[in-house]
Design an enzyme around this catalytic site. Structure first.
Site, PDB file in Angstrom:
ATOM      1  N   GLU A  52       0.825  -1.216   0.000  1.00 18.91           N
ATOM      2  CA  GLU A  52       0.000   0.000   0.000  1.00 18.91           C
ATOM      3  C   GLU A  52       0.859   1.265   0.000  1.00 18.91           C
ATOM      4  OE1 GLU A  52      -3.001  -0.127  -0.857  1.00 18.91           O
ATOM      5  OE2 GLU A  52      -3.398  -2.244  -0.471  1.00 18.91           O
ATOM      6  N   HIS A  60       2.117   2.112  -3.448  1.00 12.44           N
ATOM      7  CA  HIS A  60       1.179   2.923  -4.237  1.00 12.44           C
ATOM      8  C   HIS A  60       1.318   4.404  -3.897  1.00 12.44           C
ATOM      9  CE1 HIS A  60      -0.792  -0.415  -6.112  1.00 12.44           C
ATOM     10  NE2 HIS A  60      -1.389  -0.857  -5.004  1.00 12.44           N
ATOM     11  N   CYS A  99       6.682 -10.253  -6.694  1.00 11.42           N
ATOM     12  CA  CYS A  99       6.887  -8.852  -6.291  1.00 11.42           C
ATOM     13  C   CYS A  99       5.832  -8.447  -5.271  1.00 11.42           C
ATOM     14  CB  CYS A  99       6.821  -7.941  -7.518  1.00 11.42           C
ATOM     15  SG  CYS A  99       7.054  -6.190  -7.123  1.00 11.42           S
ATOM     16  N   CYS A 127      10.342  -6.195  -6.946  1.00 12.20           N
ATOM     17  CA  CYS A 127      11.144  -6.753  -8.040  1.00 12.20           C
ATOM     18  C   CYS A 127      12.099  -5.659  -8.515  1.00 12.20           C
ATOM     19  CB  CYS A 127      10.236  -7.229  -9.185  1.00 12.20           C
ATOM     20  SG  CYS A 127       9.408  -5.895 -10.084  1.00 12.20           S
ATOM     21  N   CYS A 136      10.255  -2.599 -10.119  1.00 16.72           N
ATOM     22  CA  CYS A 136       9.545  -1.738  -9.165  1.00 16.72           C
ATOM     23  C   CYS A 136      10.534  -0.979  -8.279  1.00 16.72           C
ATOM     24  CB  CYS A 136       8.565  -2.555  -8.328  1.00 16.72           C
ATOM     25  SG  CYS A 136       7.114  -3.094  -9.267  1.00 16.72           S
TER      26      CYS A 136
END
Length: 177
Positions: free
Chosen positions: A132, A135, A147, A166, A169
C-alpha cells in the site's frame, strides 16, 4: 519524509513495534523517519450493516482528517474492509497521495479457522503495508507474482508473494527519489 503509523481500533502492540524499522529499511531513501504516532477509533459511519464490513474509503478519509500534510500516513485497522464491486480488500491507498490503509482482519490466520500465528500475521501485514505504501510512492500493480506490488485477491496470493520489490519496481521507486 516521515511515515506516521496510526492504529485504528485494536491492533497488537508487537506488530506496531515492528513496523517502523522495517518500513524505514524498505523505503530508504524516500522516508527517513517512521513511528506510531497515535491511535484512532473506527468511524461508525464507515460500517455497512448489510455487509458487516467497513467501507475502506470512509476509514481512509477518517485516517487523513487533521493529519500533518507533510507526512505519509499508514493506518493499521483490525476490521474487515471493502470497496464497492469487491467482496473485501486487504488495504487501500492513494496513488501518489499521502494515505494508506491495511486491514489485518483477513491477514490473521484465525480468520481462516487456523491456530493463532503471530509470525504469519506479521509477514502478511508487512507485505500489505509495503504494497500500500508502494502505491503512495507512485507504484502500480506489478505482474511479477513474487513482487510485493503484485495484486492479491486472496490470502494464498499474499502468502505467495515476497515482501520485496522486483528489480523493475525498485528502480521505479528509486527513480522517484
Amino acid at each position: 519524509m516521515k511515515i506516521e503509523i496510526v492504529a485504528i481500533g485494536s491492533i497488537p502492540d508487537l506488530l506496531l513495534q515492528r513496523l517502523p524499522a522495517m518500513l524505514i529499511e524498505t523505503f530508504k531513501p524516500l522516508a527517513d523517519e517512521c513511528g506510531v504516532t497515535t491511535r484512532k477509533s473506527i468511524p461508525s459511519t464507515a460500517f455497512d450493516a448489510q455487509r458487516r464490513q467497513y467501507r475502506a474509503e470512509s476509514v481512509l478519509r477518517h485516517l487523513l482528517f487533521g493529519a500533518d500534510r507533510d507526512n505519509v500516513i499508514l493506518g493499521i485497522v483490525g476490521v474487515d474492509l471493502y470497496v464497492p464491486k469487491l467482496n473485501f480488500v486487504f488495504g487501500l491507498s492513494q496513488l501518489l497521495g499521502r494515505g494508506a490503509l491495511v486491514s489485518i482482519h483477513r491477514l490473521n490466520p484465525s480468520f481462516y479457522g487456523q491456530a493463532p500465528d503471530f509470525e504469519l500475521l506479521w509477514n502478511r501485514t508487512r507485505k500489505e503495508a509495503i504494497h500500500e505504501l508502494g502505491h503512495v510512492f507512485g507504484l502500480n500493480h506489478c505482474d511479477d507474482p513474487k513482487c510485493v506490488m503484485n495484486f492479491s485477491n486472496s490470502i494464498l496470493e499474499v502468502d505467495r508473494k515476497s515482501s520485496h520489490f522486483c528489480s523493475r519496481c525498485r528502480a521505479k521507486l528509486l527513480h522517484r527519489f
